[in-house]
Motif scaffolding. Structure first.
Motif, mmCIF file in Angstrom:
data_model
loop_
_atom_site.group_PDB
_atom_site.id
_atom_site.type_symbol
_atom_site.label_atom_id
_atom_site.label_comp_id
_atom_site.label_asym_id
_atom_site.label_seq_id
_atom_site.Cartn_x
_atom_site.Cartn_y
_atom_site.Cartn_z
ATOM 1 N N GLU A 135 0.805 -1.222 0.000
ATOM 2 C CA GLU A 135 0.000 0.000 0.000
ATOM 3 C C GLU A 135 0.836 1.268 0.000
ATOM 4 N N TYR A 136 2.084 1.159 0.418
ATOM 5 C CA TYR A 136 2.902 2.366 0.586
ATOM 6 C C TYR A 136 4.290 2.076 0.049
ATOM 7 N N HIS A 137 4.672 2.788 -1.009
ATOM 8 C CA HIS A 137 5.906 2.466 -1.711
ATOM 9 C C HIS A 137 7.014 3.490 -1.479
ATOM 10 N N ASN A 138 6.736 4.527 -0.684
ATOM 11 C CA ASN A 138 7.754 5.555 -0.449
ATOM 12 C C ASN A 138 8.831 5.063 0.510
ATOM 13 N N LYS A 139 10.033 5.566 0.322
ATOM 14 C CA LYS A 139 11.100 5.403 1.304
ATOM 15 C C LYS A 139 11.219 6.732 2.044
ATOM 16 N N ASP A 140 10.859 6.732 3.320
ATOM 17 C CA ASP A 140 10.780 7.968 4.091
ATOM 18 C C ASP A 140 12.011 8.159 4.965
ATOM 19 N N THR A 141 12.454 9.407 5.068
ATOM 20 C CA THR A 141 13.524 9.754 5.998
ATOM 21 C C THR A 141 12.909 10.141 7.336
ATOM 22 N N TYR A 142 13.369 9.500 8.396
ATOM 23 C CA TYR A 142 12.906 9.797 9.751
ATOM 24 C C TYR A 142 14.000 10.568 10.491
ATOM 25 N N PHE A 143 13.588 11.575 11.249
ATOM 26 C CA PHE A 143 14.512 12.303 12.112
ATOM 27 C C PHE A 143 13.950 12.240 13.524
ATOM 28 N N LEU A 144 14.678 11.599 14.424
ATOM 29 C CA LEU A 144 14.244 11.404 15.808
ATOM 30 C C LEU A 144 15.158 12.201 16.734
ATOM 31 N N VAL A 145 14.551 12.904 17.681
ATOM 32 C CA VAL A 145 15.309 13.751 18.601
ATOM 33 C C VAL A 145 14.772 13.555 20.012
ATOM 34 N N CYS A 146 15.681 13.418 20.968
ATOM 35 C CA CYS A 146 15.311 13.357 22.382
ATOM 36 C C CYS A 146 15.922 14.559 23.087
ATOM 37 N N GLY A 147 15.080 15.374 23.716
ATOM 38 C CA GLY A 147 15.553 16.553 24.435
ATOM 39 C C GLY A 147 15.141 16.506 25.893
ATOM 40 N N ARG A 148 15.936 17.147 26.735
ATOM 41 C CA ARG A 148 15.625 17.210 28.170
ATOM 42 C C ARG A 148 15.340 18.655 28.561
ATOM 43 N N LYS A 149 14.294 18.850 29.359
ATOM 44 C CA LYS A 149 13.904 20.195 29.777
ATOM 45 C C LYS A 149 14.886 20.734 30.812
ATOM 46 N N VAL A 150 15.492 21.883 30.476
ATOM 47 C CA VAL A 150 16.468 22.495 31.384
ATOM 48 C C VAL A 150 16.103 23.934 31.732
ATOM 49 N N GLU A 151 15.083 24.483 31.077
ATOM 50 C CA GLU A 151 14.669 25.864 31.337
ATOM 51 C C GLU A 151 13.222 25.883 31.812
ATOM 52 N N GLU A 152 12.943 26.745 32.781
ATOM 53 C CA GLU A 152 11.575 26.941 33.243
ATOM 54 C C GLU A 152 10.958 28.152 32.537
ATOM 55 N N ASN A 153 9.634 28.189 32.521
ATOM 56 C CA ASN A 153 8.874 29.343 32.013
ATOM 57 C C ASN A 153 9.094 29.609 30.528
ATOM 58 N N ALA A 154 9.411 28.566 29.753
ATOM 59 C CA ALA A 154 9.606 28.771 28.319
ATOM 60 C C ALA A 154 8.330 29.261 27.651
ATOM 61 N N ALA A 155 7.170 28.808 28.127
ATOM 62 C CA ALA A 155 5.900 29.159 27.494
ATOM 63 C C ALA A 155 5.494 30.603 27.751
ATOM 64 N N THR A 156 6.148 31.257 28.727
ATOM 65 C CA THR A 156 5.833 32.658 29.005
ATOM 66 C C THR A 156 7.009 33.589 28.726
ATOM 67 N N LEU A 157 8.242 33.126 28.972
ATOM 68 C CA LEU A 157 9.412 33.993 28.845
ATOM 69 C C LEU A 157 10.343 33.592 27.703
ATOM 70 N N GLY A 158 10.010 32.521 26.971
ATOM 71 C CA GLY A 158 10.847 32.082 25.865
ATOM 72 C C GLY A 158 10.669 32.977 24.646
ATOM 73 N N PRO A 159 11.257 32.597 23.516
ATOM 74 C CA PRO A 159 12.134 31.433 23.354
ATOM 75 C C PRO A 159 13.540 31.688 23.886
ATOM 76 N N PHE A 160 14.228 30.585 24.173
ATOM 77 C CA PHE A 160 15.601 30.644 24.647
ATOM 78 C C PHE A 160 16.551 30.355 23.483
ATOM 79 N N PRO A 161 17.813 30.784 23.554
ATOM 80 C CA PRO A 161 18.345 31.668 24.590
ATOM 81 C C PRO A 161 17.847 33.091 24.391
ATOM 82 N N GLU A 162 17.825 33.849 25.474
ATOM 83 C CA GLU A 162 17.424 35.247 25.364
ATOM 84 C C GLU A 162 18.460 36.015 24.551
ATOM 85 N N PRO A 163 18.040 37.147 23.972
ATOM 86 C CA PRO A 163 19.003 37.942 23.197
ATOM 87 C C PRO A 163 20.195 38.347 24.052
ATOM 88 N N SER A 164 21.339 38.502 23.407
ATOM 89 C CA SER A 164 22.546 38.931 24.109
ATOM 90 C C SER A 164 22.421 40.405 24.473
#
Length: 458
Positions: free
Chosen positions: A203-232
């Protein structure tokens, strides 16, 4: 066809094609091992539960899966340990903090703006140190000519692409963009893998490229004060703006904002900045849209202050906040409310990306500076996200684009702005936007609430 209808129709066929993926299973097992045994993990876009939820449950974690398709949820409930519910990821809110969020091949089918929003929400849902695992197809792997470039988000869009006998939309960011997006939402990357997957299915003949990433949360308040990093320390020049921006509430849809506005006291005097059509006929409310460095009001005149989009230049935050504090009647425990853009505000993204010089500064930096200044001046400060969007119900797409570009250009008003040229460029970009976000432009905000600290009597 929307994602719900698409996957209700596909059902178990999706599992037959995509579940037998050794590289994906190995990456999920590695990522699951980064969590303590018995962790609370969310599978976003869980599908039939295989292979992601199944692998997480086998690793000893408590799994909750969400999917927009009722048929997918039904299948997952029948064959995988855990709990599952039908809900759109964009509307979901977990009951408490999570240890892990897995979103494998589920972010294809949301818009670029929603992709940004979901990463900040994942960060908001996770406890500090929790992990997020993303599985996508990177735009780097797409054949030339198979997609449309979206200049607003610098991503690839595939419109009406064939998929298991149906058609749907697809959003693709490059690998570098995913690194930037995850860092912006407060994550550091601990593992990643890119590989080619051949389902070897009739049913599906494509060869797909997958990109998998695992990240760990190290910053708080990203949803209100992000995005990180803040400007220099170097802040790029912004489009000059005299006074403050004015936000038109007529097109704005936000139950969250209305709930906040309803908390204002029914007595006392108020000052409203940047919202002309709020309290227009109330004699107790004064409006001001001019410069904020020297307000033409008496000290202690107002029992409450609502200032919308009043923080513009980073170097002016201290002066603006000091003036707001001066005119607030602190003896009445006056409330000062400031509204600015959330890090995933679509309207700001449209305006900043169409201008050679930024029209809006980093909103998180402005809010952080205001929070620090108000705290220094003796206020208790809290931050709250406000969900909001501009609504454009026009049926004719050209009319919708024209009205939306007019509203956005008005909101982004600045000195010396070529407004006609900006509206023309915005209308072109909005035509692409409205193909997948039919009638709305996101306007997520953050409200900073400050009240004087109560001083205990002697």
């Amino acid at each position: 066809m929307d994602a719900e209808t698409l996957f209700d129709n596909i059902g178990r066929r999706y599992e037959d094609v995509f579940a037998n993926n050794p590289n994906l299973r190995a990456f999920i097992h590695r990522s699951a091992a980064r969590l303590p045994h018995g962790s609370c993990v969310l599978d976003v876009g869980c599908g039939t539960g295989k292979p992601v939820a199944e692998a997480l449950a086998t690793a000893g974690h408590r799994v909750h899966g969400i999917d927009v398709s009722q048929e997918m949820v039904r299948i997952a409930q029948s064959q995988v340990p855990g709990t599952f519910e039908k809900v759109d990821m964009r509307l979901y809110q977990p009951a408490g903090h999570l240890d892990g969020v897995f979103a494998i091949l589920s972010l294809f089918f949301v818009t670029p703006g929603d992709t940004h929003s979901m990463l900040f929400r994942f960060s908001e849902w996770l406890r500090h140190g929790g992990i997020v695992v993303i599985g996508v197809g990177p735009s780097d792997s797409l054949p030339s000519g198979s997609y449309v470039h979206d200049p607003t988000w610098d991503c690839a869009r595939q419109l009406w692409q064939p998929f298991l006998g149906y058609h749907g939309h697809g959003t693709y960011f490059s690998k570098d963009s995913w690194h930037r997006l995850l860092r912006g939402a407060g994550f550091i990357i601990e593992d990643e893998e890119c590989f080619l997957f051949n389902p070897n299915n009739d049913e599906y003949h494509n060869k797909d490229t997958y990109f998998l990433v695992c990240g760990r949360k190290v910053e708080e308040n990203a949803a209100t004060l992000g995005p990180f990093p803040e400007p220099s320390a170097f802040i790029p020049p912004l489009v000059p703006l005299s006074g403050c921006r004015v936000m038109d509430l007529n097109r704005l849809v936000s139950p969250d904002l209305h709930r906040v506005l309803n908390t204002f006291p029914s007595h006392g005097s108020g000052l409203v900045i940047g919202l002309n059509n709020l309290g227009q006929h109330d004699s107790r409310i004064q409006h001001w849209n001019g410069p904020l460095d020297d307000l033409p009001f008496k000290s202690g005149q107002f029992d409450w202050i609502l200032a919308a989009w009043s923080l513009n230049q980073p170097q002016q935050v201290s002066t603006t906040v000091t003036e707001l504090v001066r005119v607030a009647n602190q003896s009445s425990h006056a409330a000062i409310l400031l509204t600015q853009g959330a890090p995933d505000n679509e309207a700001i993204q449209f305006l900043n990306s169409t201008s050679t010089v930024p029209m809006f500064a980093h909103q998180g930096s402005l809010l952080r500076a205001a929070r620090d200044e108000l705290t220094k001046q003796g206020f208790e400060v809290s931050l709250q996200r406000i969900h909001a969007h501009f609504e454009f119900p026009e049926e004719d797409v050209s009319e919708r684009c024209n009205h939306a570009s007019e509203i956005l250009a008005q909101f982004g008003q600045a000195d010396g702005l070529d407004r006609a040229g900006m509206q023309e460029e915005l209308a072109s970009r909005l035509h692409l936007h409205f193909q997948t976000s039919a009638h709305s432009v996101g306007h997520e905000m953050v409200i900073l609430r400050a009240i004087p600290q109560r001083i205990a009597p002697d």
